[in-house]
Structures are given as C-alpha cells and as structure tokens.
Design a protein around this motif. Structure first.
Motif, PDB file in Angstrom:
ATOM      1  N   UNK A 180       0.824  -1.204   0.000  1.00  0.00           N
ATOM      2  CA  UNK A 180       0.000   0.000   0.000  1.00  0.00           C
ATOM      3  C   UNK A 180       0.860   1.255   0.000  1.00  0.00           C
ATOM      4  N   UNK A 181       1.951   1.222   0.755  1.00  0.00           N
ATOM      5  CA  UNK A 181       2.847   2.378   0.798  1.00  0.00           C
ATOM      6  C   UNK A 181       3.487   2.613  -0.562  1.00  0.00           C
ATOM      7  N   UNK A 182       3.935   1.545  -1.214  1.00  0.00           N
ATOM      8  CA  UNK A 182       4.546   1.675  -2.533  1.00  0.00           C
ATOM      9  C   UNK A 182       3.547   2.200  -3.562  1.00  0.00           C
ATOM     10  N   UNK A 183       2.326   1.698  -3.485  1.00  0.00           N
ATOM     11  CA  UNK A 183       1.310   2.167  -4.426  1.00  0.00           C
ATOM     12  C   UNK A 183       0.942   3.623  -4.191  1.00  0.00           C
ATOM     13  N   UNK A 184       0.919   4.035  -2.930  1.00  0.00           N
ATOM     14  CA  UNK A 184       0.654   5.444  -2.632  1.00  0.00           C
ATOM     15  C   UNK A 184       1.729   6.330  -3.249  1.00  0.00           C
ATOM     16  N   UNK A 185       2.973   5.884  -3.169  1.00  0.00           N
ATOM     17  CA  UNK A 185       4.068   6.634  -3.788  1.00  0.00           C
ATOM     18  C   UNK A 185       3.884   6.694  -5.300  1.00  0.00           C
ATOM     19  N   UNK A 186       3.444   5.570  -5.893  1.00  0.00           N
ATOM     20  CA  UNK A 186       3.207   5.551  -7.338  1.00  0.00           C
ATOM     21  C   UNK A 186       2.176   6.604  -7.746  1.00  0.00           C
ATOM     22  N   UNK A 187       1.071   6.659  -7.001  1.00  0.00           N
ATOM     23  CA  UNK A 187       0.013   7.583  -7.361  1.00  0.00           C
ATOM     24  C   UNK A 187       0.433   9.028  -7.118  1.00  0.00           C
ATOM     25  N   UNK A 188       1.138   9.265  -6.017  1.00  0.00           N
ATOM     26  CA  UNK A 188       1.596  10.620  -5.746  1.00  0.00           C
ATOM     27  C   UNK A 188       2.615  11.069  -6.792  1.00  0.00           C
ATOM     28  N   UNK A 189       3.477  10.131  -7.195  1.00  0.00           N
ATOM     29  CA  UNK A 189       4.429  10.459  -8.243  1.00  0.00           C
ATOM     30  C   UNK A 189       3.736  10.815  -9.539  1.00  0.00           C
ATOM     31  N   UNK A 190       2.691  10.059  -9.871  1.00  0.00           N
ATOM     32  CA  UNK A 190       1.926  10.364 -11.077  1.00  0.00           C
ATOM     33  C   UNK A 190       1.240  11.719 -10.947  1.00  0.00           C
ATOM     34  N   UNK A 191       0.727  11.980  -9.742  1.00  0.00           N
ATOM     35  CA  UNK A 191      -0.015  13.233  -9.527  1.00  0.00           C
ATOM     36  C   UNK A 191       0.869  14.457  -9.737  1.00  0.00           C
ATOM     37  N   UNK A 192       2.101  14.395  -9.281  1.00  0.00           N
ATOM     38  CA  UNK A 192       2.937  15.584  -9.307  1.00  0.00           C
ATOM     39  C   UNK A 192       4.016  15.575 -10.383  1.00  0.00           C
TER      40      UNK A 192
END
Length: 457
Positions: free
Chosen positions: A26-38
């Motif tokens: 879940x932590x890795x996926x959160x980083x993936x989405x935040x990276x995509x967002x910004x």
C-alpha cells in the motif's frame, strides 16, 4: 534487433503476502500515485492515429520493461487479470508494426506470464503483485480476493500457445508458441492445484429450494471493476466459469475432476448462472442490493472477456444477451451525450472512503474504452451467431468514437469521464493505456472488414 528471440534465463524470484506485505504494498502504491499526480509530464503533441499507435507500441513494449503493463499511474504494479480483460490481442499479427515489434511483444509476454506462474507456484494468487526490488514481489488483494487472476494467467498462456496458429511471417510467433508450451509443461501441475482450490472455494447459494454455486455468496471477490465491493456479482462468477473452461481446454485440469468437486458438470454450472442472474429476462449485475429499475440493475462489465463466458450458440443465451444490451443502449444515463461511449453503470456504485477521496467515479459514472471494445466485440459475436446485422452499426459507432477520443486526447485512454473528458481526480491525473491499443485495432478490423492501420514490414 534480430527477429530471433532469446528468452532471458530465469532468476530467483520471491513472493510475499500477509499483513506486513500488504502494508508495504500500500505504501509503494501510494508513492506511485503521488508520483503520477505531481510528476507526470504533459502528453506529446501527436494527433494522427498512426503516430499515436506507433508511440504507444514503443512505450508499451519497450525493451526496458520488466513486465507488460498498461501505462496507468498504478502500472508499476502487476495485475494478472489484465491478460484476459485488457490485452488479449498483443500478438495479433495485424496489430504488429514490424519484426522488431513482434520480438519485443513476444519477449515481454513470456517474461510476464512466467512471473505470474512463479507466483502461482509460490501459492500467491492475488489481484495485484507489487515489485519490491531485487526479485522480491508482494502479493496483495485490494478490497477482496480475486476471481479472475487465474483467468488472466490462462489467457496469457493461451495467447502464447496459439500465436503460431495466426497467419504471420514473424518468426517470433512460433518461438513464443514454443515458449508457451514449455511454460505449460513446467507449471501445469501448479495451475491445476490452484484451479481445483478455486473450485473448492465456491459456496452454496439457495434460492427457492434450488442450490447454486457462487464464488462470492458471503463476501465480495474482485474482477475488473473490483472496487465495487459487492457480493453475488455476475461478472465475478462468469470469470470463475471461464477459468474452469479454459483450464480444461488447455489440458491443465480434467473436467471429470471439476465435476467431482462441483457436484455438476460445467454445462449445468453455466445454465445455473444464467438462470440465477437472468431470471428477470436480462443479466442482473449483482444479486446483492435492493431491487430497482432494470437499467439500475445492469452494468457494462457483463460482456465478460474475449472468448469468455458468452459463446452465444444457444438461442436463450442470445436472448438474455440481447435484452441486457438493449437496456444499456436505450438508457441515456449509460452514454456520454452525442457519442457511443457507454459508461460502466447508470448509477454510481457503493463507495468506500478511498473512492470518495481518490477516484469517486472509477467504477461507475465513467467510460472504460476497453469495456466498450469488448461490448462491440460481443455485439459482433451476437450478429454472427444470430445471422443478423442487429448490432453492427452500434459496434462500429463505439469504435469510431474511441478512435476520435484517442486522437483528441493524445492516446488510448484508460478512462473517460462521464462528460467525455480525460478522467481526472486529485490522485488520478488520467492515463494513456498503451497496452490496450492492439485489442482496439483487432476489433476494428472485425467490425469494418478492413484494418484501421496497415504496416509494411
């Protein structure tokens, strides 16, 4: 790059699951989405369909990729079901640009399917596999256990093994078919064990004195559009049936063994599902929930997967399909205005907190172009078996509007909003689904009789 494939040697991979693995995933996926967002870059300026396709194929099947992924913000995680739902035509020769493209696709498909089979051998059969570096992978289920993970793996194997049956001059096809047969021989026993375990997990569901078998009678299980978190869904149970059928067709499991486990043969199992979900004269999306109007009780994902649940040989099955299709076509809430883009459902489904924050319409009031492509393909199936032209014009309209959206938005979209725009939420900026593009071309060729794009290799 030569047209000859040299499949890489296998390295030692390890798979983990459990509470700790889920937390890390879940932590890795959160980083993936935040990276995509910004960090997501602005899309390229291409607009011609041929240029967009070439760019997409170079991205989807790059030699630097470790796994076949969609191009979405969550693409750094691997979704086994995608091989059934979203890219079953990776090796369609008419979608391949040249010999180099064929080699890249075959190599990446083999690497991907092998990794999934290694996970099955390790008894990690989950919706999502998240890489954690150095040959370490985390198996995690988002929202519920899978119903279509094994289906996706079988679809990947099927695509490899049948590659040489398609008329093609690419040597990569026969080599990929050979690699698929080797994988089936190597991992067949592991697949058989997993399929029989899946059969053992079906639960009895009694209605008016008749016993049915469901995979989600007491708790939800995932399929495409899995975050609905609903029980007793048609699509999840259709996926289970198709898994059994494909397992038999590939020689992984004997139908007699399945009959012994299920207490009925596969033909009766399918009839039971049609009787249960089609008792109102159309295919109800889910038995879990209040009764409502017919259009509020159906969803576009009923089309299932390519060569999946619907074979449409039987007149009563065609009648159910047609009735459900007609409900969707006739209901304005299912359609982006002035287009043939059909939304997943007429109403938003049940939402959990994460959906309200990150993706409020992901499974409801949005259009998945790939589901629309499958909808068009099932329409063509219906016309073929019914000996009619009932739905061809609608199928062509769907594909034409997807082409237009692809050119307008600069690539084949994963999702389109209910207003016909790129799907964007705070945590999801929108994605170009590179790997799904070949399936669109395959169905276009079927609907129009001529290819949309032609390559001179």
């Amino acid at each position: 790059m030569n047209s000859d494939i040299s499949f890489p040697s296998r390295r030692e991979n390890r798979f983990y699951q459990g509470a700790v693995a889920t937390f890390v995933a879940n932590a890795l996926q959160a980083v993936n989405f935040l990276g995509d967002r910004f960090l997501r870059q602005s899309p390229h300026s291409l607009s011609a369909i041929e240029d967009l396709y070439r760019h997409s194929m170079d991205s989807a099947f790059s030699v630097t990729e470790a796994f076949l992924v969609t191009g979405a913000p969550h693409a750094s995680a691997y979704y086994p079901r995608d091989f059934a739902w979203f890219y079953p035509d990776v090796l369609d020769p008419e979608t391949i640009m040249d010999a180099q493209d064929a080699v890249r696709r075959a190599r990446l498909l083999e690497k991907s399917v092998r990794l999934l089979l290694e996970a099955v051998r390790a008894d990690v059969v989950t919706t999502t596999i998240v890489p954690a570096g150095r040959g370490r992978y985390l198996g995690v289920n988002y929202f519920s256990r899978p119903s279509d993970t094994l289906l996706g793996i079988l679809a990947g194997l099927q695509q490899m093994i049948s590659a040489e049956e398609r008329a093609s001059s690419y040597l990569a096809m026969s080599q990929c078919a050979h690699a698929g047969r080797l994988l089936l021989a190597e991992y067949g026993a592991d697949l058989k064990r997993a399929i029989l375990k899946l059969a053992s997990e079906l639960e009895s569901f009694d209605v008016e004195g008749t016993g049915y078998l469901l995979c989600d009678a007491r708790g939800p299980r995932s399929a495409a559009t899995d975050t609905r978190a609903e029980r007793r869904r048609f699509v999840t149970n259709a996926c289970i049936y198709t898994t059994f059928v494909w397992g038999v067709q590939l020689g992984v499991v004997d139908e007699i063994e399945l009959k012994r486990q299920l207490g009925r043969d596969l033909a009766r199992y399918k009839r039971d599902l049609l009787r249960l979900f089609g008792k109102d004269g159309y295919i109800r999306h889910s038995l879990d929930g209040p009764a409502g109007s017919p259009v509020s009780s159906v969803a576009l994902d009923f089309v299932s997967v390519h060569r999946g649940f619907w074979d449409l040989n039987d007149a009563s099955e065609r009648a159910l399909f047609a009735a459900t299709t007609d409900l969707i076509i006739a209901e304005p809430r299912f359609r982006i205005p002035s287009t043939f883009h059909f939304l997943v459902s007429a109403d938003n489904p049940r939402n959990k907190m994460i959906h309200k924050i990150a993706a409020p319409a992901y499974q409801g009031r949005s259009s998945w172009p790939t589901f629309n492509v499958e909808f068009a393909d099932r329409m063509l199936d219906y016309d073929e078996f019914a000996g009619s032209n009932t739905y061809r014009a609608c199928a062509q309209g769907i594909l034409k509007d997807i082409r237009t959206a692809t050119e307008v938005h600069g690539g084949y979209q994963e999702l389109i909003s209910e207003h016909g725009l790129k799907y964007r939420t705070w945590a999801y900026k929108g994605a170009v689904a590179h790997s799904w593009f070949p399936r669109f071309l395959s169905v276009w060729r079927r609907a129009y009789g001529t290819p949309l794009l032609q390559w001179n290799d």
